[in-house]
Design a protein around this motif. Structure first.
Motif, PDB file in Angstrom:
ATOM      1  N   SER A 158      10.869 137.691  22.794  1.00 43.35           N
ATOM      2  CA  SER A 158      10.855 139.147  22.937  1.00 43.35           C
ATOM      3  C   SER A 158      11.906 139.619  23.936  1.00 43.35           C
ATOM      4  O   SER A 158      12.451 140.713  23.803  1.00 43.35           O
ATOM      5  CB  SER A 158       9.463 139.613  23.372  1.00 43.35           C
ATOM      6  OG  SER A 158       9.084 138.986  24.590  1.00 43.35           O
ATOM      7  N   THR A 216      14.896 138.525  24.300  1.00 43.57           N
ATOM      8  CA  THR A 216      16.240 138.529  23.719  1.00 43.57           C
ATOM      9  C   THR A 216      16.286 139.253  22.379  1.00 43.57           C
ATOM     10  O   THR A 216      17.310 139.220  21.704  1.00 43.57           O
ATOM     11  CB  THR A 216      16.757 137.092  23.533  1.00 43.57           C
ATOM     12  OG1 THR A 216      15.883 136.394  22.628  1.00 43.57           O
ATOM     13  CG2 THR A 216      16.804 136.349  24.860  1.00 43.57           C
ATOM     14  N   GLU A 242      16.455 142.444  21.529  1.00 46.29           N
ATOM     15  CA  GLU A 242      17.472 143.490  21.415  1.00 46.29           C
ATOM     16  C   GLU A 242      18.875 142.889  21.342  1.00 46.29           C
ATOM     17  O   GLU A 242      19.776 143.474  20.729  1.00 46.29           O
ATOM     18  CB  GLU A 242      17.368 144.462  22.586  1.00 46.29           C
ATOM     19  CG  GLU A 242      16.188 145.422  22.478  1.00 46.29           C
ATOM     20  CD  GLU A 242      16.195 146.238  21.188  1.00 46.29           C
ATOM     21  OE1 GLU A 242      17.299 146.607  20.717  1.00 46.29           O
ATOM     22  OE2 GLU A 242      15.116 146.515  20.647  1.00 46.29           O
ATOM     23  N   GLU A 243      19.077 141.725  21.963  1.00 51.44           N
ATOM     24  CA  GLU A 243      20.377 141.062  21.845  1.00 51.44           C
ATOM     25  C   GLU A 243      20.628 140.655  20.400  1.00 51.44           C
ATOM     26  O   GLU A 243      21.751 140.795  19.887  1.00 51.44           O
ATOM     27  CB  GLU A 243      20.429 139.839  22.756  1.00 51.44           C
ATOM     28  CG  GLU A 243      20.369 140.173  24.237  1.00 51.44           C
ATOM     29  CD  GLU A 243      20.527 138.947  25.117  1.00 51.44           C
ATOM     30  OE1 GLU A 243      20.574 137.827  24.561  1.00 51.44           O
ATOM     31  OE2 GLU A 243      20.632 139.105  26.345  1.00 51.44           O
ATOM     32  N   MET A 278      19.361 142.130  17.765  1.00 59.25           N
ATOM     33  CA  MET A 278      19.627 143.357  17.021  1.00 59.25           C
ATOM     34  C   MET A 278      21.063 143.840  17.235  1.00 59.25           C
ATOM     35  O   MET A 278      21.712 144.343  16.309  1.00 59.25           O
ATOM     36  CB  MET A 278      18.639 144.457  17.449  1.00 59.25           C
ATOM     37  CG  MET A 278      17.197 144.213  17.033  1.00 59.25           C
ATOM     38  SD  MET A 278      16.969 144.188  15.228  1.00 59.25           S
ATOM     39  CE  MET A 278      16.592 142.454  14.998  1.00 59.25           C
ATOM     40  N   THR A 279      21.577 143.675  18.446  1.00 53.57           N
ATOM     41  CA  THR A 279      22.968 144.036  18.725  1.00 53.57           C
ATOM     42  C   THR A 279      23.919 143.206  17.875  1.00 53.57           C
ATOM     43  O   THR A 279      24.889 143.728  17.301  1.00 53.57           O
ATOM     44  CB  THR A 279      23.281 143.817  20.215  1.00 53.57           C
ATOM     45  OG1 THR A 279      22.499 144.725  20.998  1.00 53.57           O
ATOM     46  CG2 THR A 279      24.764 144.048  20.508  1.00 53.57           C
ATOM     47  N   THR A 332      11.758 145.117  10.982  1.00 51.37           N
ATOM     48  CA  THR A 332      12.509 145.741  12.067  1.00 51.37           C
ATOM     49  C   THR A 332      13.978 145.905  11.698  1.00 51.37           C
ATOM     50  O   THR A 332      14.589 146.951  11.962  1.00 51.37           O
ATOM     51  CB  THR A 332      12.386 144.891  13.345  1.00 51.37           C
ATOM     52  OG1 THR A 332      11.003 144.743  13.675  1.00 51.37           O
ATOM     53  CG2 THR A 332      13.106 145.553  14.504  1.00 51.37           C
ATOM     54  N   ARG A 375      16.283 149.578  11.136  1.00 50.54           N
ATOM     55  CA  ARG A 375      17.530 149.900  11.837  1.00 50.54           C
ATOM     56  C   ARG A 375      18.741 149.939  10.903  1.00 50.54           C
ATOM     57  O   ARG A 375      19.742 150.591  11.231  1.00 50.54           O
ATOM     58  CB  ARG A 375      17.761 148.891  12.960  1.00 50.54           C
ATOM     59  CG  ARG A 375      16.626 148.864  13.968  1.00 50.54           C
ATOM     60  CD  ARG A 375      17.025 148.197  15.238  1.00 50.54           C
ATOM     61  NE  ARG A 375      15.891 148.052  16.154  1.00 50.54           N
ATOM     62  CZ  ARG A 375      15.994 147.731  17.433  1.00 50.54           C
ATOM     63  NH1 ARG A 375      17.186 147.512  17.951  1.00 50.54           N
ATOM     64  NH2 ARG A 375      14.924 147.613  18.179  1.00 50.54           N
TER      65      ARG A 375
END
Length: 422
Positions: free
Chosen positions: A249, A251, A253-254, A256-257, A314, A318
């Motif tokens: 959890s 990492t 967002e990394e 997703m980037t 998810t 996005r």
């Protein structure tokens, strides 16, 4: 009412897949000379008759010196487009895969630090290569350490020259596949192989332009994708398989980037899978050691067939226009349709059932077959008697891969295939 699985899917490059069911990549273990052979072609000709919307091949290694398996097809040398004998060999493979009109996409791969000692022509005691010199860890016990030492060499950190050479190898392999007549390639960026090693902060400790931030860790993959796009026709599909299961959890967002960067680079599709040799969740054998990281699945995911459904949702939220393939755990028409209707994916990747029944899509798409019969349930593959003395996650995953490779080999020979005995 027609099943949504029968809907065609058009990729951004213009390639049209006639339905949503994809034969997923699996280890075939049939290329003893590391070239496509008649046995391998016979297996894929069987799948070409199966009503699939697309066929993804097993691993094609971009460097014969660094192999994921001793028996994978591989690029043996630089491809310049002038080797007519080499091209003829791969054209036969493409023709067998697409004999009945199904588009075939080649999964191209470099194992990095996960190359077995006995796999590849570099020699048993030569080091593997990786973004950083992080050895494989399957556990802290003495048995686990001995197994890791015997199975894998310690990796050395790749130099800038190594990085440039591997990028060229991926581009050469993709260009060869395009020239041979395949419909696309998929970069294997999951399961702990080299691309995944660069993306993941656990295995990439670099401080140069290829490490240190999520964006820099993604540069190696982005460079490969960009250079391949320059070398192949615009109608040639380029996809990537990425892990969902090895990111905690902290990492998330990394990850997703990095996905956003790949989408911006012109990706045709993204396949979501998961797991590594250290934590083989793609085989349904999660690592139970204290070192294994991850978050618990939600009740929604646990209630469905797909192994990696929550992550797919998810990504879909996005990137609503991205063509998503979800692979792992699909065994029924109802489960596959639920993933499509719920918006989790556009394509359903099916692996192990395809090794037992190469015409599984014909069953799923037959409107006269009720849902309760449009199934192919599978038990765990049998494991050797000595497995109780070895790490369960590793031996179990190895047994699964070996068992279904055996079924693919039976399929190629025209022999009956079998699901694991109950």
């Amino acid at each position: 009412m027609p099943s949504p699985l029968a809907d065609p899917v058009k990729l951004p490059c213009g390639l049209v897949l006639p339905n949503r069911l994809s034969k997923a990549a699996m280890a075939e273990l049939m290329s003893k000379s590391n070239q496509p052979n008649d046995t391998l072609l016979d297996a894929y000709e069987k799948w070409s008759q199966g009503g699939w919307g697309s066929i993804l091949t097993g691993n094609v290694q971009v460097d014969v010196n660094h192999m994921g398996s001793p028996f994978d097809p591989a690029l043996h040398t630089e491809y310049t487009g002038t080797d007519t004998t080499l091209l003829s060999t791969w054209k036969k493979y493409a023709s067998a895969c697409q004999k009945h009109g199904t588009p075939a996409i080649v999964q191209i791969c470099h194992p990095g630090r996960q190359s077995f000692r006995v796999a590849g022509k570099r020699g048993m005691f030569a080091p593997t290569i990786a973004p950083s010199a992080v050895p494989i860890n399957i556990g802290d016990g003495l048995m686990e350490k001995v197994i890791a030492c015997v199975t894998w060499s310690n990796p050395r950190e790749m130099t800038r020259g190594d990085i440039e050479r591997v990028i060229r190898q991926f581009v050469d392999t993709a260009r060869l596949m395009a020239d041979a007549g395949f419909s696309g390639v998929e970069l294997h960026g999951a399961h702990g192989y080299l691309l995944d090693q660069f993306l993941n902060s656990k295995t990439n400790h670099r401080t140069d332009e290829y490490g240190g931030t999520p964006e820099k860790r993604a540069r190696f993959v982005l460079d490969i994708l960009t250079e391949i796009r320059k070398a192949v026709p615009p109608t040639f599909a380029i996809g990537i398989k990425l892990n969902s299961a090895d990111h905690s959890s902290s990492t998330f967002e990394e990850t997703m980037t990095q996905i956003a960067l790949l989408v911006s680079a012109g990706l045709d599709f993204l396949e979501i899978s998961g797991g590594t040799y250290e934590d083989p969740q793609m085989m349904g054998y999660p690592n139970t050691s204290p070192q294994a990281q991850g978050t618990a699945k939600s009740a929604r995911t646990a209630a469905r067939e797909a192994f990696f459904l929550e992550f797919a949702h998810t990504v879909r939220e996005r990137h609503p226009q991205l063509v998503l393939m979800l692979t792992g755990g699909f065994r029924t028409r109802a489960g596959a349709e639920a993933a499509i209707n719920d918006g989790a994916c556009d394509l359903v990747g099916i692996g192990r059932p395809a090794a037992v029944d190469p015409k599984f899509p014909l069953l799923l798409l037959d409107e006269e077959v009720p849902d309760e019969k449009a199934v192919l349930l599978l038990e765990k593959a049998p494991v050797p008697w000595y497995a109780k003395w070895l790490p369960r996650n590793l031996i179990g995953a190895g047994a699964e891969s070996t068992y279904y490779a055996g079924q693919i080999q039976r399929l190629a020979k025209g022999l009956a295939t079998y699901a694991p005995a109950l």
